[in-house]
Design an enzyme around this catalytic site. Structure first.
Site: not given
Ligand code: BV8
Length: 241
Positions: A94, A111
């Site tokens: 977050n 992040h």
């Molecule tokens: C990178 C900041 C290179 C901005 C964000 C494999 C390996 C490495 C990378 C990749 C890979 N495969 C794909 C990639 C690329 C990519 C990626 O993962 N894409 C995905 C979509 C497929 N990753 C990247 O680009 C990352 N960088 O790879 O660099 C590298 C990496 C490693 C080593 C060397 C080089 C960078 C990713 C960061 C992007 N920035 N945010 C902003 O916030 O605006 S991502 C964004 O998603 C937020 O940060 C957020 O926190 C994050 C994850 O989402 P969640 O927090 O999980 O939120 P979500 O809505 O998805 O889920 C909410 C959950 O809460 C649910 O489960 C729900 O049930 C639950 N919930 C809801 N209400 C409640 C609750 N639980 C409890 N109580 C409640 N009341």
């Protein structure tokens, strides 16, 4: 006797009950906004005005939000865990400051942080509690139009990765709280912890996508599940000491 080492990963779900949006739930942020245009370096290069407007609105919303019982429970757990002789690290995906405001100290924002700006030219970081714009110049290097939110966008390297992977290699307890496990590399942390022999927990509304079969799972709103889990995990980790 092994020192209990706990690493907790949080995501947007832990801040949901503080009124901040999640990303992939129904009506989530990415259902309304295009992450490729608003959370990527390419999108910022193409339309910095739109990206600043997106983060300026979220920054204003954050200033009206407050930590909830789940944030507070994690801060209390950290203090009790360390007081009992354990090692503790909270890694959050977050960009809000609700963990800090609840009292968490051993914290990595992998992040980035919405309440800090970064100069794209010299890297200077500054606290930022008001709007950013392309009309602003960096107070460190003087360059115009290069300020951006200190946020890790898609395709950019997350922060603190060396320390995180070093800690994951020896962790005894791991929990993923309020995250869908859909963003990498954070989504791989649970499997990494399990490889180190740690017990793993998932606390969310439903099972995430990381593909790791957590040893334990607690589903429900974080303000209801996290305080009780914190009481149970510290009693379990330090029983018999
Ligand atoms: C990178 C900041 C290179 C901005 C964000 C494999 C390996 C490495 C990378 C990749 C890979 N495969 C794909 C990639 C690329 C990519 C990626 O993962 N894409 C995905 C979509 C497929 N990753 C990247 O680009 C990352 N960088 O790879 O660099 C590298 C990496 C490693 C080593 C060397 C080089 C960078 C990713 C960061 C992007 N920035 N945010 C902003 O916030 O605006 S991502 C964004 O998603 C937020 O940060 C957020 O926190 C994050 C994850 O989402 P969640 O927090 O999980 O939120 P979500 O809505 O998805 O889920 C909410 C959950 O809460 C649910 O489960 C729900 O049930 C639950 N919930 C809801 N209400 C409640 C609750 N639980 C409890 N109580 C409640 N009341």
């Amino acid at each position: 006797m092994t020192t209990p080492r706990l690493l907790i990963l949080t995501g947007a779900g832990i801040s949901a009950e503080s009124g901040l949006g999640t990303f992939r739930d129904t009506d989530g942020i990415w259902s309304k906004f295009d992450w490729q245009k608003l959370a990527s370096p390419e999108g910022f290069a193409e339309d910095p005005v739109a990206v600043h407007a997106f983060y300026n609105a979220r920054r204003a919303g954050l200033l009206d939000a407050a930590p909830n019982a789940a944030h507070t429970a994690l801060a209390l757990l950290e203090a009790a865990w360390v007081r009992s002789g354990g090692e503790f690290l909270l890694v959050t995906q977050n960009i809000d400051d609700l963990h800090e405001r609840a009292g968490s100290e051993r914290l990595i924002h992998m992040h980035g942080e919405l309440l800090r700006s970064r100069c794209g030219a010299c890297g200077d970081l500054k606290p930022c509690r008001s709007d950013l714009s392309i009309a602003m110049s960096c107070s460190a290097c003087g360059r115009d139009g290069r300020l951006r939110p200190h946020v890790v966008w898609f395709g950019e390297m997350p922060l603190g990765m060396d320390e995180i992977f070093e800690r994951l290699s020896s962790v005894t307890h791991f929990a993923a709280i309020g995250t869908s496990g859909s963003v990498w590399p954070a989504a791989g942390f649970a499997a990494e912890a399990a490889r180190a022999g740690a017990a793993t927990w998932e606390l969310s509304m439903e099972a995430g996508e990381s593909g790791h079969d957590f040893h334990h799972a607690v589903y429900g709103p974080a303000t209801q599940t996290v305080p009780d889990w914190c009481d149970r995990i510290i009693a379990q980790a330090f029983s018999g000491r």
